[in-house]
Write an enzyme that holds these catalytic residues in place. Structure first.
Site, PDB file in Angstrom:
ATOM      1  N   THR A  90      11.258  -8.783  -1.038  1.00 57.19           N
ATOM      2  CA  THR A  90      10.311  -7.623  -0.969  1.00 57.19           C
ATOM      3  C   THR A  90       9.483  -7.287   0.363  1.00 57.19           C
ATOM      4  OG1 THR A  90       8.668  -9.013  -1.469  1.00 57.19           O
ATOM      5  CG2 THR A  90       9.848  -8.142  -3.610  1.00 57.19           C
ATOM      6  N   LYS A  91      10.017  -7.834   1.299  1.00 54.39           N
ATOM      7  CA  LYS A  91       9.426  -7.752   2.518  1.00 54.39           C
ATOM      8  C   LYS A  91      10.094  -6.571   3.469  1.00 54.39           C
ATOM      9  CE  LYS A  91       6.604 -10.836   1.601  1.00 54.39           C
ATOM     10  NZ  LYS A  91       6.164 -10.881   0.144  1.00 54.39           N
TER      11      LYS A  91
END
Length: 181
Positions: A144-145
């Site tokens: 999710t980065k």
């Protein structure tokens, strides 16, 4: 490690399995007395506070700015006690904390600063990449980065002696990685 170090303009990074592992190692290097308070933002992933507990320290939550979701000197100063020994700041969703002011304030009070840069790989504060002006900077490559490898993290420790110890801790206490053995 070399390419990421060059990108964020610091001496040497240590690749890890997660940002959480980096936060844990950075906190262990501080070698604080048990029960020491570590200030953490209230707006962050649970691992930021969990690693404080894991090290037998006490997390103390800070309010965050409602626009940036970051903490500043005002929030840090409001929660200081004689037991406060360190601060973990989180650069939230690419918004940088004001590291010039935070580092200056914390240095004047003998507090260590660890920067959680999990959501801030390309973020700058005061013209510099976040994560390389404090005691430690930790990055994440989770799915999710901003930049992902599925898993993984990077740790920067500013002090070269402590950085060597962090490298050894990352290798389960060994002084050489598999390629050098």
């Amino acid at each position: 490690e070399k390419e990421f170090s060059a990108f964020v303009q610091c001496e040497e990074m240590i690749a890890l399995n997660s940002c959480t592992a980096g936060l844990h190692i950075a906190l262990k290097l501080l070698d604080l007395p048990p029960g020491s308070e570590v200030l953490v933002p209230s707006m962050t992933f649970c691992s930021t506070a969990n690693v404080v507990e894991l090290c037998n320290y006490r997390p103390v939550f800070l309010d965050c700015d409602p626009l940036t979701r970051c903490v500043g000197v005002k929030e840090i100063e409001s929660r200081l006690t004689p037991s406060t020994r360190a601060v973990i700041v989180v650069h939230f969703a690419g918004y940088p904390c004001d590291m010039t002011r935070i580092n200056s304030f914390c240095a004047s009070r003998g507090l260590f600063v660890i920067e959680d840069c999990a959501h801030a790989i390309e973020t700058r504060s005061g013209g510099k990449h976040v994560g390389n002006e404090s005691f430690a900077g930790v990055y994440s490559f989770y799915a999710t980065k901003n930049l992902t490898t599925g898993e993984g993290g990077m740790l920067y420790i500013r002090d070269p002696g402590k950085r060597a110890l962090a490298r050894q801790l990352s290798l389960h206490g060994m002084s050489k990685d598999a390629w050098k053995r």
